[in-house]
Design an enzyme around this catalytic site. Structure first.
Site, PDB file in Angstrom:
ATOM      1  N   CYS A  56       0.866  -1.171   0.000  1.00  0.00           N
ATOM      2  CA  CYS A  56       0.000   0.000   0.000  1.00  0.00           C
ATOM      3  C   CYS A  56       0.906   1.225   0.000  1.00  0.00           C
ATOM      4  CB  CYS A  56      -0.872  -0.002   1.241  1.00  0.00           C
ATOM      5  SG  CYS A  56      -1.613  -1.605   1.567  1.00  0.00           S
ATOM      6  N   ARG A 112       1.116   1.160  -6.124  1.00  0.00           N
ATOM      7  CA  ARG A 112       1.469   0.211  -5.066  1.00  0.00           C
ATOM      8  C   ARG A 112       0.246  -0.418  -4.421  1.00  0.00           C
ATOM      9  NH1 ARG A 112       6.778   1.529  -3.275  1.00  0.00           N
ATOM     10  NH2 ARG A 112       6.366   0.156  -1.542  1.00  0.00           N
ATOM     11  N   TRP A 126      -4.180  -1.739  -0.673  1.00  0.00           N
ATOM     12  CA  TRP A 126      -4.274  -2.992  -1.422  1.00  0.00           C
ATOM     13  C   TRP A 126      -4.649  -4.021  -0.363  1.00  0.00           C
ATOM     14  CZ3 TRP A 126      -1.750  -7.791  -1.651  1.00  0.00           C
ATOM     15  CH2 TRP A 126      -1.874  -8.484  -2.864  1.00  0.00           C
ATOM     16  N   ASN A 132       0.937   0.307   6.518  1.00  0.00           N
ATOM     17  CA  ASN A 132       1.293  -0.723   5.535  1.00  0.00           C
ATOM     18  C   ASN A 132       1.873  -1.897   6.310  1.00  0.00           C
ATOM     19  OD1 ASN A 132       0.720   1.102   3.552  1.00  0.00           O
ATOM     20  ND2 ASN A 132       2.837   1.492   2.965  1.00  0.00           N
ATOM     21  N   GLY A 133       1.575  -3.122   5.886  1.00  0.00           N
ATOM     22  CA  GLY A 133       2.131  -4.289   6.571  1.00  0.00           C
ATOM     23  C   GLY A 133       1.022  -5.135   7.165  1.00  0.00           C
ATOM     24  N   GLU A 190      10.676 -15.882 -17.837  1.00  0.00           N
ATOM     25  CA  GLU A 190      10.349 -14.471 -17.673  1.00  0.00           C
ATOM     26  C   GLU A 190       9.286 -14.040 -18.690  1.00  0.00           C
ATOM     27  OE1 GLU A 190      10.565 -12.203 -15.626  1.00  0.00           O
ATOM     28  OE2 GLU A 190      10.391 -10.324 -16.736  1.00  0.00           O
ATOM     29  N   LYS A 201       5.680 -12.466 -17.639  1.00  0.00           N
ATOM     30  CA  LYS A 201       5.229 -11.136 -18.074  1.00  0.00           C
ATOM     31  C   LYS A 201       3.858 -11.254 -18.723  1.00  0.00           C
ATOM     32  CE  LYS A 201       7.318  -9.039 -16.575  1.00  0.00           C
ATOM     33  NZ  LYS A 201       8.418  -8.690 -15.709  1.00  0.00           N
ATOM     34  N   GLU A 247       1.081 -12.039 -16.023  1.00  0.00           N
ATOM     35  CA  GLU A 247       0.768 -11.031 -15.003  1.00  0.00           C
ATOM     36  C   GLU A 247       0.057  -9.808 -15.560  1.00  0.00           C
ATOM     37  OE1 GLU A 247       3.968  -9.205 -12.740  1.00  0.00           O
ATOM     38  OE2 GLU A 247       5.323  -9.401 -14.428  1.00  0.00           O
ATOM     39  N   HIS A 254       8.866 -34.972 -22.661  1.00  0.00           N
ATOM     40  CA  HIS A 254       8.675 -35.770 -21.446  1.00  0.00           C
ATOM     41  C   HIS A 254       7.324 -35.504 -20.789  1.00  0.00           C
ATOM     42  CE1 HIS A 254      12.737 -37.315 -21.619  1.00  0.00           C
ATOM     43  NE2 HIS A 254      13.188 -36.078 -21.796  1.00  0.00           N
ATOM     44  N   LYS A 270       3.117  -3.239  -6.934  1.00  0.00           N
ATOM     45  CA  LYS A 270       4.560  -3.085  -7.024  1.00  0.00           C
ATOM     46  C   LYS A 270       5.122  -3.199  -5.622  1.00  0.00           C
ATOM     47  CE  LYS A 270       7.932  -1.775  -9.886  1.00  0.00           C
ATOM     48  NZ  LYS A 270       8.247  -2.728 -10.955  1.00  0.00           N
TER      49      LYS A 270
HETATM   50  C1  F6R Z   1       7.270  -9.136 -12.219  1.00  0.00           C
HETATM   51  C2  F6R Z   1       7.468  -8.415 -10.998  1.00  0.00           C
HETATM   52  C3  F6R Z   1       7.642  -9.174  -9.717  1.00  0.00           C
HETATM   53  C4  F6R Z   1       8.894  -8.636  -9.020  1.00  0.00           C
HETATM   54  C5  F6R Z   1       9.070  -9.300  -7.655  1.00  0.00           C
HETATM   55  C6  F6R Z   1      10.324  -8.837  -6.958  1.00  0.00           C
HETATM   56  O1  F6R Z   1       7.145  -8.298 -13.315  1.00  0.00           O
HETATM   57  O2  F6R Z   1       7.507  -7.228 -11.021  1.00  0.00           O
HETATM   58  O3  F6R Z   1       7.737 -10.547  -9.934  1.00  0.00           O
HETATM   59  O4  F6R Z   1       9.991  -8.891  -9.849  1.00  0.00           O
HETATM   60  O5  F6R Z   1       7.959  -9.027  -6.842  1.00  0.00           O
HETATM   61  O6  F6R Z   1      10.336  -7.456  -6.778  1.00  0.00           O
HETATM   62  P1  F6R Z   1      11.675  -6.689  -6.418  1.00  0.00           P
HETATM   63  O7  F6R Z   1      12.579  -6.802  -7.584  1.00  0.00           O
HETATM   64  O8  F6R Z   1      11.241  -5.282  -6.154  1.00  0.00           O
HETATM   65  O9  F6R Z   1      12.252  -7.347  -5.208  1.00  0.00           O
END
Ligand code: F6R
Length: 608
Positions: free
Chosen positions: A2, A27, A74, A100-101, A483, A487, A490, A506, A603
């Site tokens: 948050c 966030r 959030w 937050n938390g 990756e 992407k 998500e 397999h 994020k």
């Molecule tokens: C994917 C993504 C997440 C972050 C993960 C780690 O696009 O953004 O998987 O990579 O939550 O976040 P950081 O790098 O901030 O520790």
């Protein structure tokens, strides 16, 4: 996950609170609220389910006060609703809290407070903090004492900001596992959980440490520990450009950040290549050659995309330095009582530097006597501070939830680490020079891939309607596939599965059908023939193939192809990944998704 903002000073707090919350909305974004200590006494609160724009519409013109706190949420405890939105008040409406938390013993505290007469108006864990602080404040102590006493009863993680109607000359903030940054202005002070909310107002910031509190007044701040010892914190200067916090003419932050990669890679490399010795220059804490020569293994820790970037990093280190290296999700590592070895170097990877699982993994390694280097984007973040040394990415702030430019810069940083290790072991000067010139060529090569954005948008529109997608790659290509799948899922919510191309036969070959197309990484390297054989196996089962390759495969092996410039084999994964970012972005746009704020995600995951 948050966002928190707070202001104290001569101006009206509300405009900053609303603007700051809008900047933090990436966030957390299911509800938002603000509280100000009104000029006529008492606390005014507005909070709504929905976006910050909904909150701004609900805040009346007379909502003024020179001390205020705000929050964008959030949901973790209780559904998104007006009642569950922060700030939360005690029953006398004297104390307002944003948090937050997660408070782990919230149920127990709630039962005790309710038995003492507190009436709860939300399902949140945060509300217990309001009642608890108010109970201590009612004893006539200063607000910081009341907060300290209340936090002494709390188990869990928090970043909090607290407002007291009876002491409106201060805001008290505290951090334990969830970031709090103080912003120092001219006779005014700002608080936020992320510098992105502050940079328009000040570049002078102080990051609180875990277990630290601060009393913030208009003319300054005082920091202290949970046991009331004063701490002395020097402000640092934020050097990120203000423009980084705007979409700059792009439709989304994500597209902007994808397109920023030539520049962000240049910044990651900036001043870090010594052409004479074909290695990064010797500098930085704990990066001197003698201790590094003792290292027998490397263990890389990160979450999500940071973990996948670590997988690419592990391959680079093994290939260039011939040191066994392995990447593991920090979120798993921290729970499995890991064996920590003196001759293993631990490397923590994080864009935000605040991911709780990664921070906890670093703390676990250090608690057992291990050494941890950080590969981190956010200067002064918790993980950066906890590590023994490391590399900052200098990728610039990443606003979009999906990581792109930080991912690429992380892999570049690993190439530098691998080159450094390689050159203090047995990587020849000629091989060193080969990697150095390939690294220098990357920004222009990335530009070449980005120039194909429109063509990739056409392909994305064609494939986005599929019931799911398979991503395959061999050895160096496998982390790229992982990756790429991450992407796509998500941000577009299309199911995507990544497999080593070698494993297809397999089991997962059974899934291949026209409805489940395959994105295949087909670099022009020693495994090209093997990869082409796999494409033949997919086509023989009526599968559709989108190849990402250096050379176009025969038409019978791939329905479509995205061509990528060739680098050195060790660095190819980095470039092969860029079209997959564009593919995911354009698929999400084609499906009408909220690209920068994908559902259920935020994020920087600062909770367990
Ligand atoms: C994917 C993504 C997440 C972050 C993960 C780690 O696009 O953004 O998987 O990579 O939550 O976040 P950081 O790098 O901030 O520790």
């Amino acid at each position: 996950m948050c966002g928190i903002v707070a202001y104290i000073g001569p101006k009206d707090a509300t405009p900053f609170l609303l603007e700051g919350l809008a900047r933090l909305e990436y966030r957390g974004y299911d509800s938002a609220g603000v509280a100000v200590a009104g000029r006529t006494g008492g606390i005014k609160v507005r909070k709504v389910k929905g976006r910050v724009a909904d909150l701004a519409a609900a805040v009346p013109a007379r909502f003024k006060g020179s001390t205020g706190i705000g929050h964008t949420r959030w949901a973790t405890h209780g559904v998104p609703s007006d009642a569950n939105a922060h700030p939360h008040l005690d029953n006398a409406e004297r104390i307002a809290v944003v948090h937050n938390g997660i408070i782990e013993n919230a149920d127990e505290l709630r039962a005790k407070l309710a038995a003492d007469g507190a009436v709860f108006r939300s399902e949140t864990d945060t509300e217990v903090l309001g009642h608890l602080i108010a109970a201590h404040a009612a004893e006539g102590v200063e607000l910081e004492e009341a907060v300290r006493a209340a936090l002494g009863k709390v188990v869990g993680t928090y970043g909090i900001a607290v407002l007291d109607a009876e002491q409106p000359d201060r805001i008290v903030v505290a951090r334990n596992g969830s970031p709090i940054v103080l912003g120092i202005g001219e006779k005014e002070m700002f608080v936020a959980s992320d510098v992105s909310a502050l940079v328009r107002y000040t570049r002078q910031v102080v990051h609180l440490e875990d277990g630290e509190l601060a009393t913030v007044r208009a003319d300054g701040f005082r920091t202290f520990t949970e046991d009331a010892r004063t701490t002395h914190r020097q402000p640092s200067t934020v050097d990120w450009e203000i423009d980084s916090y705007d979409t700059g003419g792009y439709e989304h932050f994500l597209l902007k950040e994808i397109h920023e990669q030539p520049g962000s890679v240049e910044r990651t490399l900036g001043g870090r290549l010594d052409e004479r010795f074909a290695t990064p220059p010797r500098r930085g804490r704990n990066q001197d050659a003698p201790p590094l020569r003792e290292i027998r293994r490397v263990k890389i820790l990160g979450c999500g995309s940071a973990y996948y970037a670590g997988e690419m990093g592990a391959q680079l280190i093994e290939e260039l330095a011939r040191i066994p290296a392995h990447s593991e999700p920090a979120s798993e590592f921290r729970y499995r009582n890991p064996v920590i070895e003196a001759d293993t170097l631990y490397i923590a990877v994080s864009q935000s530097g605040e991911t709780y699982d990664t921070l906890a993994a670093v703390q676990e390694v250090k608690r057992k006597g291990g050494r941890v280097l950080g590969v981190v984007n956010t200067v002064g973040s918790a993980i950066a501070r906890e590590c023994d040394g490391g590399i900052y990415l200098h990728a610039g702030p990443e606003i979009s939830v999906a990581s792109t430019k930080a991912f690429t810069s992380t892999v570049v940083a690993f190439a530098l680490i691998a080159l450094h290790f390689g050159r203090i072991h047995d990587l020849s000067p000629a091989d060193g020079r080969r990697i150095v010139s390939a690294l220098k060529a990357l920004p222009d090569q990335i530009r070449e891939v980005l120039a194909q954005s429109d063509a990739i948008a056409g392909l994305a529109a064609e494939y986005a309607g599929s019931e799911g997608m398979m991503f395959i790659g061999r050895v160096r290509g496998y982390p790229v596939a992982r990756e790429g799948a991450q992407k796509l899922k998500e941000i577009s919510y299309v199911h995507a599965e990544a497999y080593p191309a070698s494993e297809l036969k397999h089991g997962p070959l059974a899934l291949i059908s026209p409805e489940l197309p395959t994105v295949a990484l087909v670099p022009d390297d020693e495994l090209l023939d093997k990869n082409l054989t796999t494409l033949g196996e997919i086509k023989a089962r009526s599968g559709r193939v989108l190849a990402v390759a250096h050379r176009r495969p025969e038409a019978k092996l791939a329905d479509h192809c995205i061509l990528v410039p060739k680098s050195e084999p060790e660095l190819d994964p980095l470039l092969l990944n860029i079209p997959l970012q564009l593919l995911a972005y354009h698929a999400a746009v084609a499906l009408g998704r909220d690209v920068d704020k994908p559902r259920n995600l935020a994020k920087s995951v600062t909770v367990e």
